[in-house]
Design a protein around this motif. Structure first.
Motif, PDB file in Angstrom:
ATOM      1  N   LEU A  50       0.865  -1.180   0.000  1.00 10.33           N
ATOM      2  CA  LEU A  50       0.000   0.000   0.000  1.00 10.33           C
ATOM      3  C   LEU A  50       0.898   1.226   0.000  1.00 10.33           C
ATOM      4  O   LEU A  50       0.542   2.277  -0.517  1.00 10.33           O
ATOM      5  CB  LEU A  50      -0.951   0.002   1.203  1.00 10.33           C
ATOM      6  N   HIS A  51       2.057   1.060   0.631  1.00 12.12           N
ATOM      7  CA  HIS A  51       3.110   2.076   0.568  1.00 12.12           C
ATOM      8  C   HIS A  51       4.270   1.518  -0.261  1.00 12.12           C
ATOM      9  O   HIS A  51       4.813   0.459   0.065  1.00 12.12           O
ATOM     10  CB  HIS A  51       3.575   2.439   1.980  1.00 12.12           C
ATOM     11  N   GLY A  52       4.627   2.264  -1.299  1.00 14.59           N
ATOM     12  CA  GLY A  52       5.591   1.757  -2.271  1.00 14.59           C
ATOM     13  C   GLY A  52       6.999   1.595  -1.741  1.00 14.59           C
ATOM     14  O   GLY A  52       7.825   0.915  -2.363  1.00 14.59           O
ATOM     15  N   ASN A  53       7.292   2.199  -0.602  1.00 15.60           N
ATOM     16  CA  ASN A  53       8.647   2.122  -0.043  1.00 15.60           C
ATOM     17  C   ASN A  53       8.728   1.124   1.117  1.00 15.60           C
ATOM     18  O   ASN A  53       9.616   1.220   1.951  1.00 15.60           O
ATOM     19  CB  ASN A  53       9.116   3.515   0.418  1.00 15.60           C
ATOM     20  N   GLU A  54       7.775   0.186   1.172  1.00 19.32           N
ATOM     21  CA  GLU A  54       7.734  -0.770   2.288  1.00 19.32           C
ATOM     22  C   GLU A  54       7.674  -2.187   1.725  1.00 19.32           C
ATOM     23  O   GLU A  54       6.619  -2.806   1.670  1.00 19.32           O
ATOM     24  CB  GLU A  54       6.527  -0.441   3.179  1.00 19.32           C
ATOM     25  N   PRO A  55       8.845  -2.694   1.289  1.00 16.93           N
ATOM     26  CA  PRO A  55       8.837  -3.897   0.450  1.00 16.93           C
ATOM     27  C   PRO A  55       8.809  -5.248   1.165  1.00 16.93           C
ATOM     28  O   PRO A  55       8.638  -6.270   0.498  1.00 16.93           O
ATOM     29  CB  PRO A  55      10.152  -3.773  -0.340  1.00 16.93           C
ATOM     30  N   LEU A 140       0.415  -5.813   5.261  1.00 17.18           N
ATOM     31  CA  LEU A 140       1.827  -5.813   5.688  1.00 17.18           C
ATOM     32  C   LEU A 140       2.530  -4.503   5.317  1.00 17.18           C
ATOM     33  O   LEU A 140       2.475  -4.071   4.163  1.00 17.18           O
ATOM     34  CB  LEU A 140       2.567  -6.990   5.043  1.00 17.18           C
ATOM     35  N   HIS A 141       3.198  -3.927   6.292  1.00 20.09           N
ATOM     36  CA  HIS A 141       3.937  -2.669   6.113  1.00 20.09           C
ATOM     37  C   HIS A 141       5.315  -2.750   6.756  1.00 20.09           C
ATOM     38  O   HIS A 141       5.568  -3.587   7.613  1.00 20.09           O
ATOM     39  CB  HIS A 141       3.192  -1.510   6.801  1.00 20.09           C
ATOM     40  N   ASN A 142       6.176  -1.788   6.374  1.00 21.41           N
ATOM     41  CA  ASN A 142       7.403  -1.484   7.127  1.00 21.41           C
ATOM     42  C   ASN A 142       7.223  -0.103   7.728  1.00 21.41           C
ATOM     43  O   ASN A 142       6.324   0.637   7.357  1.00 21.41           O
ATOM     44  CB  ASN A 142       8.631  -1.403   6.208  1.00 21.41           C
ATOM     45  N   ASN A 143       8.123   0.261   8.650  1.00 19.79           N
ATOM     46  CA  ASN A 143       8.132   1.669   9.061  1.00 19.79           C
ATOM     47  C   ASN A 143       9.525   2.260   8.968  1.00 19.79           C
ATOM     48  O   ASN A 143      10.471   1.574   8.590  1.00 19.79           O
ATOM     49  CB  ASN A 143       7.465   1.904  10.419  1.00 19.79           C
TER      50      ASN A 143
HETATM   51 ZN   LIG Z   1       3.035   1.771   5.508  1.00 21.84          ZN
END
Ligand SMILES: [Zn+2]
Length: 349
Positions: A50-55, A140-143
């Motif tokens: 959903l966020h392109g920088n959270e692979p 699923l995300h990163n921070n």
């Molecule tokens: Zn995110």
């Protein structure tokens, strides 16, 4: 089904390129795969990018799709903001520049269908969830800071805690309404999982192990194993800079800034900051407390938690910060950290 999200059958493992970047490049846009499970009567949905920088979630999904494993129940794997993710350099853009953050478009995407590509993708994902009636949704995300893996949800139900336990030992009980995917799913337990920092091997490993556990486990919601505890943290307060104030991240006072915060502050994520500890330095241009701390009722509680002692900003009482961002722009516009309360420990009944 909308063309904003292309839904495919499970790929044959040989059809998935070995290189995850080649896999990403080959996608036409937001994509989903429906993988038939042993029990076809149930479905689980996992969303990534959903966020392109959270692979991390995407890398885990790529490896899992390549493995050819038959999941316990039907699995739907979604890769959302493909367009942002593959902007050069790959995995560095949260959103497409000038366009909306996809994970803020789920507030009521049905109202804005067709307005922008993000709303159309959000709408298509919710449509898919409505149609499939899954037993769980995990996003699923990163921070950006150093954090242990944790889940975020609106309700610390036994089911949501069981989902959280597949990935980590913390459940952040959120009351915020930001327009995120989990807020729009009411038909089944839904959590966001932050697996750790983007680009960190440990985060990639947690995503991979958690995804396998999530999709290959027969009974997702059995009571947690003995000894497995998920700590519930209620997230009532959000710290950000007061309007017009400048924040700098550094190891010593920057006199040009209203507030200087240590640039390794994120080491204290999920740790209690004791009363009397210095949380930053206040510059000479600041007449007041440069931070505001807004509670659920919209009141500023900064004066209860922080006080100025000469050029130091000091904790007046112990508090636990989470999701500390080390990005001064985000800290100024959105949030520097959240302050949580430890509700109780959940463990097996
Ligand atoms: Zn995110």
């Amino acid at each position: 089904m909308s063309d904003a999200l292309r839904v495919h059958d499970a790929p044959r493992c040989n059809d998935v390129p070995e290189d995850p970047l080649a896999f990403l490049e080959g996608l036409e846009g937001a994509s989903a795969w429906h993988v038939a499970g042993r029990d076809r009567s149930r479905t689980r949905v996992v969303t990534t990018l959903l966020h392109g920088n959270e692979p991390s979630g995407f890398l885990a999904m790529h490896a899992w799709l390549r493995s050819g494993v038959v999941p316990a129940v039907d699995a739907i794997c979604v890769v959302a903001n493909v367009e942002a993710a593959r902007l050069h350099p790959v995995f560095t853009h949260r959103s497409v520049p000038g366009r909306r953050d996809l994970n803020r478009c789920f507030g009521d995407p049905r109202d804005t269908e067709g307005v922008d590509p993000e709303a159309r993708i959000a709408h298509a994902i919710l449509d898919l969830i409505d149609h499939q009636r899954p037993e769980a949704v995990v996003d699923l995300h990163n921070n950006t800071g150093r954090n242990p893996a944790y889940a975020i949800g609106l309700d610390p139900s036994r089911e949501a805690l069981a989902l959280a336990a597949r990935f980590g030992r913390h459940f952040v009980w959120s009351h915020l309404r930001l327009g995120a995917l989990l807020e729009a799913v009411s038909s089944c337990p839904a959590v966001t999982v932050e697996v750790g920092k983007s680009g960190d091997d440990a985060a990639d490993r947690i995503a991979r192990a958690g995804l396998s556990a999530l999709l290959e486990t027969e009974s997702l919601f059995e009571p947690l194993d003995r000894g497995v505890e998920v700590r519930i943290l209620r997230m009532p307060m959000r710290a950000r800079m007061r309007p017009g104030r400048r924040l700098v991240m550094a190891q010593a006072l920057d006199p040009s800034a209203h507030l200087t915060m240590p640039d390794d502050l994120d080491r204290h994520n999920f740790e209690v900051v004791p009363a009397g500890a210095r949380v930053g330095w206040v510059g000479p241009a600041e007449a007041d407390c440069p931070l505001e701390l807004i509670d659920e009722a919209g009141r500023d509680r900064a004066a209860d938690y922080f006080e100025r002692q000469h050029d130091a900003l000091v904790a007046r009482r112990p508090f636990m910060p989470i999701m500390i961002t080390m990005d001064a722009a985000i800290a100024t516009s959105d949030c520097l950290f959240y302050v949580v309360h430890d509700v109780r420990q959940s463990s097996s009944e």
